[in-house]
Scaffold this motif. Structure first.
Motif, PDB file in Angstrom:
ATOM      1  N   HIS A   1      27.112  42.537  41.731  1.00  0.00           N
ATOM      2  CA  HIS A   1      28.369  41.827  41.978  1.00  0.00           C
ATOM      3  C   HIS A   1      28.047  40.509  42.676  1.00  0.00           C
ATOM      4  O   HIS A   1      27.565  40.496  43.810  1.00  0.00           O
TER       5      HIS A   1
ATOM      6  N   HIS B   1      37.554  39.578  38.735  1.00  0.00           N
ATOM      7  CA  HIS B   1      39.014  39.400  38.594  1.00  0.00           C
ATOM      8  C   HIS B   1      39.476  37.972  38.878  1.00  0.00           C
ATOM      9  O   HIS B   1      40.530  37.553  38.424  1.00  0.00           O
TER      10      HIS B   1
ATOM     11  N   ASP C   1      36.350  46.544  33.344  1.00  0.00           N
ATOM     12  CA  ASP C   1      36.956  47.041  34.570  1.00  0.00           C
ATOM     13  C   ASP C   1      38.467  47.056  34.369  1.00  0.00           C
ATOM     14  O   ASP C   1      39.066  46.018  34.108  1.00  0.00           O
TER      15      ASP C   1
HETATM   16  C1  FUL Z   1      36.749  47.943  40.560  1.00  0.00           C
HETATM   17  C2  FUL Z   1      36.931  46.485  40.971  1.00  0.00           C
HETATM   18  O1  FUL Z   1      38.244  46.219  41.393  1.00  0.00           O
HETATM   19  C3  FUL Z   1      35.917  46.225  42.058  1.00  0.00           C
HETATM   20  O2  FUL Z   1      36.045  44.939  42.584  1.00  0.00           O
HETATM   21  C4  FUL Z   1      34.537  46.450  41.468  1.00  0.00           C
HETATM   22  O3  FUL Z   1      34.256  45.459  40.509  1.00  0.00           O
HETATM   23  C5  FUL Z   1      34.420  47.841  40.870  1.00  0.00           C
HETATM   24  C6  FUL Z   1      33.129  48.095  40.154  1.00  0.00           C
HETATM   25  O4  FUL Z   1      35.470  48.091  39.975  1.00  0.00           O
HETATM   26  O5  FUL Z   1      37.697  48.393  39.698  1.00  0.00           O
END
Ligand code: FUL
Length: 459
Positions: free
Chosen positions: A31, A81, A163
């Motif tokens: 990340h 996001h 995601d």
């Molecule tokens: C989630 C995201 O909202 C987090 O920020 C992160 O990327 C994680 C792996 O998945 O849904």
């Protein structure tokens, strides 16, 4: 009827690409993006591109740290996001090209993976807080354009990770994602890549971000849950009795894929589970956060890689664009521990005791006198013949099998059985068993068809 359905369930098999993914087993999440510099977890989408300014970016250092833990791949957040792209996309100004860094981080990371001999994959967030098209049908075109850039510009990808998180809330923008169209692009340009979209098609989410595993993990699950995957059977025998019983099934369910549940399904799919978590509390790097302790990471490894799932461990680069020394150290420790525990097999003589025609099985494992005491038995089913084993136990052959050293449930791709593990749910180390038994009995006590074990190893 039940028996026929169980036999059918035992013949639901993974695709070639899923088998390759199962072999990979343990890979890193990276990340990295504007949040690294703003100290946030979810960006607003309003960030100035100028905030993205790593001073000493070194993707080879990421690869080295990843490999030290024994991980064999990397998945980079090409766009989180906030909509900021780590590659100079032609379709937006909100990317590295307008940052002081300028360089293409996706390319740098992909090249470093290739140099280091590990696989590369991308995370692309459907939720986009920056792009003005978000919430309109045209956003799907934008997303497909970006996806195509990633699928065609960076060599072979092993993974595309979508995601499904969205924080728009009830009054926010509503986007109807054209996932079938996205999947089609991936199959066209990267036929070997597995796709994660929470509910398949190839890999499903485990249901939490803390590394918590299920007691039994089935790759074969109701189609109602993994509706993106292709059905491989008809409906279960009790489906008509409860037509909508599984409508509310979700990834957090502890019983996914168990016999009582699949009987109600409208068909079965093969969609194995990924356990994803971060090495730290957050997904992005924050100065004050510390990596989790080694025990927790090792335990998660045993209950993911060692429990018919994969382990996707996030390691976030810092503002220099390097993996923090604290995390590098922890990854090294993990790699050393895995090597100490599983680096050298204990030779074992294996004899199948039963005649191999029943939905159960018995094996005798014998160790030479003077061998190290056995700590782990590692089992693997031949998944090309389907996942079958429902329950098993491992006992000291010299004592009563009703009081075994280990009770297990599913095996699937791999079951790492830590004998006498105090953390296992049911794992009585009985007083009368020898701490270093000379021979062990492996008993498969329940199976959906004749058990087809590929591997029995001792460590
Ligand atoms: C989630 C995201 O909202 C987090 O920020 C992160 O990327 C994680 C792996 O998945 O849904």
């Amino acid at each position: 009827m039940m028996k026929d359905f169980l036999r059918e369930a035992a013949r639901v098999v993974p695709s070639e690409r899923q088998l390759r993914w199962f072999d990979l087993n343990f890979y890193a999440f990276i990340h990295f993006g504007v949040n690294t510099f703003t100290d946030r977890e979810w960006g607003t989408g309003m960030e100035d591109e100028a905030v993205f300014n790593p001073t000493d970016l070194d993707c080879d250092q990421w690869v080295e740290a990843i490999k030290a833990a024994g991980m064999k791949g990397m998945v980079l957040t090409a766009k989180h996001h906030d909509g900021f792209c780590l590659w100079p996309s032609k379709f937006t100004e909100h990317s590295v090209k307008n940052s002081p860094f300028h360089g293409d981080v996706v390319k740098l990371a992909a090249d470093a993976c290739r140099r280091g001999g590990i696989r590369f994959g991308v995370y692309l967030s459907p939720w986009d807080r920056n792009n003005p098209l978000y919430g309109t049908p045209e956003y799907n075109d934008y997303f497909c354009n970006q996806l195509t850039e990633l699928l065609t510009g960076y060599g072979e990808l092993f993974y595309v990770w979508f995601d499904n998180a969205c924080g728009e809330g009830p009054n926010g923008k509503k986007q109807v994602y054209d996932f079938p169209r996205y999947f089609e692009l991936i199959r066209k340009y990267q036929p070997n890549a597995v796709i994660f979209n929470d509910f398949g098609p190839d890999v499903r989410w485990c249901g939490n971000e803390a590394g918590v595993a299920r007691q039994s993990e089935w790759a074969v699950v109701p189609h109602e849950l993994c509706y993106w995957a292709d059905r491989q059977t008809g409906a279960g025998p009790l489906h008509d009795a409860a037509p909508h019983a599984l409508d509310t099934l979700y990834n957090t369910d502890p019983l996914i894929g168990t016999a009582p549940q699949i009987f109600y399904s409208d068909g079965l799919v093969c969609t194995p589970c990924e356990i994803n978590m971060s090495i730290r509390p957050g997904w992005f790097w924050h100065e004050q956060e510390e990596p989790h302790d080694l025990d927790r990471l090792f335990h998660t490894y045993l209950t993911s890689v060692g429990a018919n799932a994969s382990f996707h461990l996030n390691v976030p680069p810092d503002r220099r664009g390097r993996i923090d020394a604290r995390d590098v150290r922890r990854l090294k420790e993990l790699g050393q521990l895995l090597d100490a525990e599983f680096g050298k097999e204990i030779p074992v003589e294996i004899r199948r005791v039963d005649d191999g025609t029943h939905w159960s099985g018995e094996w005798l494992l014998t160790f030479a006198p003077g061998e190290r005491p056995v700590k782990y038995i590692v089992l693997e089913e031949d998944l090309t013949q389907g996942q079958r084993i429902e329950s098993f136990k491992i006992a000291d052959a010299a004592s009563d099998a009703h009081f075994p050293l280990y009770y297990g449930f599913t095996v699937g791709n791999r079951a790492i059985c830590r004998l006498g593990d105090p953390f296992a749910l049911q794992n009585p180390l009985t007083d009368d068993s020898d701490p270093a038994p000379r021979s062990l009995r492996l008993l498969v006590t329940g199976s959906r068809d004749v058990p087809a074990l590929k591997t029995i190893k001792a460590y």
